[in-house]
Scaffold this active site. Structure first.
Site, PDB file in Angstrom:
ATOM      1  N   HIS A 155       0.829  -1.222   0.000  1.00 39.44           N
ATOM      2  CA  HIS A 155       0.000   0.000   0.000  1.00 39.44           C
ATOM      3  C   HIS A 155       0.856   1.263   0.000  1.00 39.44           C
ATOM      4  O   HIS A 155       0.429   2.303   0.513  1.00 39.44           O
ATOM      5  CB  HIS A 155      -0.953   0.043   1.203  1.00 39.44           C
ATOM      6  CG  HIS A 155      -1.698  -1.232   1.441  1.00 39.44           C
ATOM      7  ND1 HIS A 155      -2.920  -1.514   0.867  1.00 39.44           N
ATOM      8  CD2 HIS A 155      -1.361  -2.333   2.159  1.00 39.44           C
ATOM      9  CE1 HIS A 155      -3.322  -2.715   1.255  1.00 39.44           C
ATOM     10  NE2 HIS A 155      -2.391  -3.242   2.033  1.00 39.44           N
ATOM     11  N   SER A 276      14.953  22.269 -15.464  1.00 41.45           N
ATOM     12  CA  SER A 276      13.767  23.065 -15.737  1.00 41.45           C
ATOM     13  C   SER A 276      14.204  24.381 -16.360  1.00 41.45           C
ATOM     14  O   SER A 276      15.266  24.916 -16.039  1.00 41.45           O
ATOM     15  CB  SER A 276      13.028  23.317 -14.424  1.00 41.45           C
ATOM     16  OG  SER A 276      12.223  24.468 -14.543  1.00 41.45           O
ATOM     17  N   GLU A 289       9.934   9.016 -16.633  1.00 46.14           N
ATOM     18  CA  GLU A 289       8.551   9.455 -16.888  1.00 46.14           C
ATOM     19  C   GLU A 289       8.124   9.117 -18.315  1.00 46.14           C
ATOM     20  O   GLU A 289       6.988   8.694 -18.561  1.00 46.14           O
ATOM     21  CB  GLU A 289       8.414  10.961 -16.632  1.00 46.14           C
ATOM     22  CG  GLU A 289       8.490  11.309 -15.148  1.00 46.14           C
ATOM     23  CD  GLU A 289       8.570  12.809 -14.903  1.00 46.14           C
ATOM     24  OE1 GLU A 289       8.237  13.597 -15.797  1.00 46.14           O
ATOM     25  OE2 GLU A 289       8.996  13.192 -13.792  1.00 46.14           O
ATOM     26  N   TYR A 316      -8.225 -12.538 -46.961  1.00 43.91           N
ATOM     27  CA  TYR A 316      -7.542 -11.253 -46.864  1.00 43.91           C
ATOM     28  C   TYR A 316      -8.500 -10.085 -47.057  1.00 43.91           C
ATOM     29  O   TYR A 316      -9.384 -10.107 -47.902  1.00 43.91           O
ATOM     30  CB  TYR A 316      -6.422 -11.151 -47.910  1.00 43.91           C
ATOM     31  CG  TYR A 316      -5.729  -9.801 -47.872  1.00 43.91           C
ATOM     32  CD1 TYR A 316      -4.744  -9.532 -46.940  1.00 43.91           C
ATOM     33  CD2 TYR A 316      -6.121  -8.770 -48.733  1.00 43.91           C
ATOM     34  CE1 TYR A 316      -4.141  -8.286 -46.870  1.00 43.91           C
ATOM     35  CE2 TYR A 316      -5.519  -7.520 -48.672  1.00 43.91           C
ATOM     36  CZ  TYR A 316      -4.531  -7.286 -47.731  1.00 43.91           C
ATOM     37  OH  TYR A 316      -3.944  -6.053 -47.657  1.00 43.91           O
TER      38      TYR A 316
HETATM   39  N1  ARG Z   1      -0.051  -3.458 -48.578  1.00 46.52           N
HETATM   40  C1  ARG Z   1      -0.856  -4.619 -48.425  1.00 46.52           C
HETATM   41  C2  ARG Z   1      -0.974  -4.954 -46.963  1.00 46.52           C
HETATM   42  O1  ARG Z   1      -0.218  -4.452 -46.206  1.00 46.52           O
HETATM   43  C3  ARG Z   1      -0.269  -5.757 -49.178  1.00 46.52           C
HETATM   44  C4  ARG Z   1      -1.260  -6.779 -49.642  1.00 46.52           C
HETATM   45  C5  ARG Z   1      -2.092  -6.227 -50.720  1.00 46.52           C
HETATM   46  N2  ARG Z   1      -2.977  -7.200 -51.246  1.00 46.52           N
HETATM   47  C6  ARG Z   1      -4.061  -6.874 -51.939  1.00 46.52           C
HETATM   48  N3  ARG Z   1      -4.813  -7.808 -52.357  1.00 46.52           N
HETATM   49  N4  ARG Z   1      -4.374  -5.618 -52.133  1.00 46.52           N
HETATM   50  O2  ARG Z   1      -1.794  -5.714 -46.529  1.00 46.52           O
END
Ligand code: ARG
Length: 457
Positions: A155, A276, A289, A316
């Site tokens: 504490h 300072s 800090e 993706y």
């Molecule tokens: N610059 C893109 C990323 O960082 C690379 C992959 C791009 N792929 C695509 N199908 N546009 O993810």
């Protein structure tokens, strides 16, 4: 220069280009991008997909790009969308037709997944080294401070005396666990996405085992859709970095307290303090800090990527491009903090006399006085009450337990004898604590030897 111009009829709007591009930040992994391409084309040739001559031209061209980038003969130019486009366009400029064959059986989706993994893996190596350097510094300080007595707190109130070695040993454990987390991530992430293609693999007879081996992976990734959309390792890394930052921040907080005018337990080296602009007397712990303050942006990166990933359908999506800047920033931040913190520790002066004097004040030996009574047959709860009365008495008289005369002790309990002074001396309070993990010198010496062994493993 676009890799995908064929299907498009209008020029890309400049604002769209600026919004979409990633070269301004993914240029950072040009080395990994080139390394991955060399492995990919080496595999393509082995599988009879490109000729030996093309492979040699491609590898020669890629090595030339690498050299020219390192020597700044070649600069990144903004018309390229990302590092992958930049390298490929440059390659074709250099070697002609053969350059156009490099991307056979590959997509930027598996390519960027590979680059990011290679980059994170390299950085984990660097982070590991920096954490180890801090652990070495801590061990050195622990060895030097086995009998530097100081108050231990709960504490933020003085509790029981410990040693500086023991206190620092607590941080050794925290950073040692960080080391373990970093190596866990490396083990789990060490599979190669190359060959996953855009999402569904390719129709070429790629040897994924082979390219994975060339790049130091344990093997290829298992599912092509997961391969291009997995960023778990980024999240794990940012989580581990957040924990490192949290540990550094706690430690910094203590350094700031110890360095305060009231505590004066430590004196920071001039090189790690600032003055300072108005108050001439000031010497501020800015570095500590800042290390504490930068924790916020590391946590921020973790929360940002978790949030980005949470709604993404397979496979993706461009959202994932957002993983880069924040990961780079968090890695740079933690690396900087680790290096500076270690430097600050190694130059800081510990005022042993002030620490010891502080431990003597504040009744840190009250538990030991109670233990003394217990050892003479008093029940612990009664002993607790007796010492509580003594503390009250001392508070009124503004003295420490050790300053009381034997008569004063005996006025509260006749059990006390002359040997009470030895029993509640600072040295005795610490040195009797020799169970494993405790601050007594005998226990600490063994703990330090064990720390060394664990670090060498
Ligand atoms: N610059 C893109 C990323 O960082 C690379 C992959 C791009 N792929 C695509 N199908 N546009 O993810």
């Amino acid at each position: 220069m676009k890799l995908w111009g064929g299907r498009f009829t209008k020029e890309e709007n400049q604002l769209v280009h600026n919004f979409n591009e990633s070269l301004s930040f993914d240029r950072r992994f040009y080395r990994q991008d080139i390394e991955g391409s060399i492995a990919h084309v080496t595999m393509l040739e082995k599988q009879g997909i490109v000729s030996e001559a093309d492979r040699d031209a491609i590898i020669g061209g890629l090595r030339g790009i690498l050299e020219d980038l390192e020597s700044h003969k070649l600069e990144f130019t903004a018309e390229h969308e990302d590092i992958h486009s930049f390298v490929e366009a440059n390659l074709t400029e250099r070697i002609g037709e053969a350059g156009k064959r490099l991307h056979t059986g590959r997509s930027r989706n598996d390519q960027v997944a590979l680059d990011m993994k290679l980059y994170c893996r390299d950085e984990i190596g660097e982070l590991d080294g920096l954490v180890r350097a801090l652990l070495e510094e801590l061990l050195k300080l622990m060895e030097e401070n086995l009998d530097t007595y100081m108050p231990g707190f709960t504490h933020l109130q003085k509790a029981q005396p410990v040693t500086l070695a023991h206190h620092l040993g607590a941080y050794f454990e925290m950073f040692y666990r960080d080391l373990g987390r970093l190596s866990d991530i490396k083990k789990r992430m060490n599979t190669c996405p190359l060959g996953a293609g855009a999402l569904a693999g390719t129709t070429y007879p790629l040897d994924r085992e082979y390219s994975a081996g060339l790049l130091g992976f344990d093997g290829p990734t298992f599912n092509s859709m997961d391969s291009v959309s997995d960023r778990d390792y980024v999240i794990e890394l940012l989580s581990a970095l957040s924990t490192v930052a949290m540990h550094l921040s706690r430690f910094s907080e203590e350094v700031i307290i110890w360095n305060s005018n009231e505590y004066r337990f430590v004196e920071l080296d001039d090189a790690y303090s600032t003055g300072s602009s108005i108050m001439p007397q000031k010497k501020n712990p800015d570095i500590a800090e800042l290390v504490r303050g930068k924790t916020g942006r590391v946590y921020g990166a973790l929360v940002a990527i978790l949030t980005t990933m949470k709604g993404l359908p397979l496979a993706y999506n461009k959202d994932m491009q957002e993983d880069k800047e924040l990961t780079f920033d968090a890695i740079d931040t933690v690396k900087g903090c680790l290096a500076l913190f270690t430097g600050m520790m190694s130059t800081m002066v510990f005022r042993k006399d002030v620490m010891e004097a502080s431990a003597k004040k504040g009744f840190t030996n009250a538990t030991d006085a109670a233990d003394y009574l217990v050892n003479h047959g008093v029940a612990f709860r009664d002993a607790h009450g007796i010492v509580g009365q003594l503390v009250l008495y001392c508070l009124e008289k503004e003295i420490a337990l050790d300053d009381m005369t034997l008569e004063e002790f005996r006025a509260v309990s006749p059990v006390f004898e002359e040997d009470i002074y030895e029993a509640i001396s600072m040295k005795a309070c610490v040195e009797r604590r020799i169970t494993q993990g405790a601050p007594g010198q005998e226990a600490m010496k063994q703990a330090i030897a064990a720390c060394r062994r664990r670090l060498e493993q």
